[in-house]
Design a protein around this motif. Structure first.
Motif, PDB file in Angstrom:
ATOM      1  N   GLU A  10       0.825  -1.203   0.000  1.00  0.00           N
ATOM      2  CA  GLU A  10       0.000   0.000   0.000  1.00  0.00           C
ATOM      3  C   GLU A  10       0.864   1.259   0.000  1.00  0.00           C
ATOM      4  OE1 GLU A  10      -3.841  -0.301   2.557  1.00  0.00           O
ATOM      5  OE2 GLU A  10      -2.360  -1.592   3.531  1.00  0.00           O
ATOM      6  N   CYS A  23      -3.605   0.616  -3.049  1.00  0.00           N
ATOM      7  CA  CYS A  23      -2.802  -0.544  -3.408  1.00  0.00           C
ATOM      8  C   CYS A  23      -2.694  -0.593  -4.925  1.00  0.00           C
ATOM      9  CB  CYS A  23      -3.429  -1.825  -2.871  1.00  0.00           C
ATOM     10  SG  CYS A  23      -2.403  -3.297  -3.131  1.00  0.00           S
ATOM     11  N   ALA A  29      -6.695   0.068  -6.312  1.00  0.00           N
ATOM     12  CA  ALA A  29      -7.835   0.350  -5.435  1.00  0.00           C
ATOM     13  C   ALA A  29      -7.457   1.229  -4.246  1.00  0.00           C
ATOM     14  CB  ALA A  29      -8.436  -0.954  -4.928  1.00  0.00           C
ATOM     15  N   THR A  31      -7.742   1.596  -0.521  1.00  0.00           N
ATOM     16  CA  THR A  31      -7.905   0.572   0.512  1.00  0.00           C
ATOM     17  C   THR A  31      -8.320   1.145   1.864  1.00  0.00           C
ATOM     18  OG1 THR A  31      -5.501   0.703   0.831  1.00  0.00           O
ATOM     19  CG2 THR A  31      -6.344  -1.096  -0.535  1.00  0.00           C
ATOM     20  N   GLN A  32      -8.177   2.472   2.026  1.00  0.00           N
ATOM     21  CA  GLN A  32      -8.634   3.111   3.264  1.00  0.00           C
ATOM     22  C   GLN A  32      -8.892   4.589   3.007  1.00  0.00           C
ATOM     23  OE1 GLN A  32      -5.826   3.654   6.508  1.00  0.00           O
ATOM     24  NE2 GLN A  32      -7.426   3.496   8.047  1.00  0.00           N
ATOM     25  N   TRP A  44     -10.166  -2.176   3.643  1.00  0.00           N
ATOM     26  CA  TRP A  44      -9.716  -3.397   2.980  1.00  0.00           C
ATOM     27  C   TRP A  44      -9.438  -4.493   3.995  1.00  0.00           C
ATOM     28  CZ3 TRP A  44      -4.007  -4.054   1.419  1.00  0.00           C
ATOM     29  CH2 TRP A  44      -3.819  -5.209   0.641  1.00  0.00           C
ATOM     30  N   ASP A  45      -9.798  -5.730   3.635  1.00  0.00           N
ATOM     31  CA  ASP A  45      -9.563  -6.853   4.555  1.00  0.00           C
ATOM     32  C   ASP A  45      -8.188  -7.482   4.375  1.00  0.00           C
ATOM     33  OD1 ASP A  45      -9.780  -8.290   2.209  1.00  0.00           O
ATOM     34  OD2 ASP A  45     -11.500  -9.513   2.840  1.00  0.00           O
ATOM     35  N   VAL A  50      -9.927  -7.536  -4.996  1.00  0.00           N
ATOM     36  CA  VAL A  50     -10.177  -6.096  -5.115  1.00  0.00           C
ATOM     37  C   VAL A  50     -11.603  -5.755  -4.687  1.00  0.00           C
ATOM     38  CG1 VAL A  50     -10.899  -6.182  -7.537  1.00  0.00           C
ATOM     39  CG2 VAL A  50      -9.813  -4.110  -6.648  1.00  0.00           C
ATOM     40  N   ARG A  52     -12.913  -6.539  -2.061  1.00  0.00           N
ATOM     41  CA  ARG A  52     -12.909  -6.349  -0.599  1.00  0.00           C
ATOM     42  C   ARG A  52     -12.182  -5.066  -0.209  1.00  0.00           C
ATOM     43  NH1 ARG A  52     -15.905  -9.722  -1.908  1.00  0.00           N
ATOM     44  NH2 ARG A  52     -16.145 -11.838  -1.123  1.00  0.00           N
ATOM     45  N   THR A  53     -11.951  -4.208  -1.189  1.00  0.00           N
ATOM     46  CA  THR A  53     -11.291  -2.933  -0.901  1.00  0.00           C
ATOM     47  C   THR A  53     -12.344  -1.850  -0.677  1.00  0.00           C
ATOM     48  OG1 THR A  53     -11.136  -2.370  -3.261  1.00  0.00           O
ATOM     49  CG2 THR A  53      -9.285  -3.605  -2.294  1.00  0.00           C
TER      50      THR A  53
END
Length: 300
Positions: A10, A23, A29, A31-32, A44-45, A50, A52-53
């Motif tokens: 990231e 990321c 994507a 991610t936060q 994101w997990d 992707v 799950r982002t």
């Protein structure tokens, strides 16, 4: 098609209390996105999915292509699905590619992606294109800008958008204006454009609840407001004029998220009788399409 094995490193942008992570290797994507430690997008997990982002780019089309093929300039082009979770081609190509960082500062990032229809890539998208995604933090929030350039020697149909997943939190209110909505058939493809029913009307701020939406709203005007009263936070999306469609996805509340996607065309517009009327652009060789979306973040 097997999933690609991405680099899950990231890159973090910071400005005051605002934090945004990307990321590049995972579909470029986001991610936060958080402020003062409060997540606004679904965090994101950490997996290599992707989906799950928090947010990814939709290009060069949004949502599903119903016949797994489309026609352009009198020729039919087949497409394959790039997602094992979806039998139909969905969300374009960009979310399934690694992006390259071309510019970076503590508060901004520029990512690029080039697609060439070579080998099996012809079935991903039959035209060559370049994408640029600019992400900038400022005192008001986040500014996003997407530029798509046709680098093929033929004209190509095109669409753009973003797919943000917002956190439900314990209470969540939504507001947006639109003129109509597409009803879906059993394959979740648009079948009939109708007035917006009362239970789907968010023209004045209303609690999200569970309307069971996975539908494309047409004729979006004005901003989209998401309000989390318990957290005292409000995020307002300001999509550019070309992003006049809005896909709203509200899975069961227990899933913990919902999606409000500013896009340039209707779901399955590539297969409609008149794609242009439903938002698809035609880009000549060398021509570009550019859209933007601002996330203004404020204490409510």
């Amino acid at each position: 098609m097997p999933e690609f094995q991405p680099n899950l490193t990231e890159v973090e942008l910071l400005r005051g209390p605002l934090r945004l992570s990307v990321c590049p290797g995972l579909g470029g994507a986001i991610t936060q996105l958080s402020i003062d430690g409060i997540d606004l997008l679904r965090p994101w997990d950490g997996t290599d999915s992707v989906r799950r982002t928090g947010c990814f780019v939709l290009a060069p089309f949004s949502n599903r292509v119903g016949d797994a093929a489309f026609e352009h300039d009198g020729q039919r082009y087949p497409l394959r699905s790039l997602s094992v979770e979806h039998p139909l081609p969905i969300h374009g190509v960009a979310w399934k590619r690694a992006w390259t960082i071309t510019e970076q500062s503590p508060t901004s990032l520029c990512l690029t992606l080039t697609h060439r229809p070579e080998g099996e890539g012809v079935l991903d998208w039959p035209f060559a294109f370049e994408l640029e995604h600019q992400i900038k933090l400022d005192d008001d929030g986040v500014a996003l800008q997407l530029t798509l350039r046709n680098i093929d020697n033929r004209s190509m149909p095109a669409g753009l958008g973003w797919h943000p997943y917002f956190l439900r939190q314990d209470a969540c209110w939504l507001r947006f204006g639109a003129s109509s909505v597409w009803r879906n058939d059993p394959r979740n493809l648009p079948s009939q454009k109708t007035p917006i029913p009362t239970e789907w009307d968010f023209s004045t701020e209303a609690p999200l609840q569970e309307p069971g939406l996975d539908n494309c709203f047409v004729g979006r005007t004005g901003p989209v407001t998401i309000h989390w009263p318990n957290e005292g936070m409000q995020l307002t999306m300001h999509p550019s004029e070309a992003l006049d469609h809005l896909v709203v996805f509200t899975p069961p509340a227990e899933m913990g998220f919902f999606a409000v996607e500013p896009v340039s065309h209707a779901n399955n517009a590539l297969c409609m009788d008149d794609p242009t009327v439903n938002g698809i652009r035609t880009l000549d060789p060398g021509e570009t399409m550019q859209v933007s979306c601002r996330f203004s973040i404020a204490r409510a």
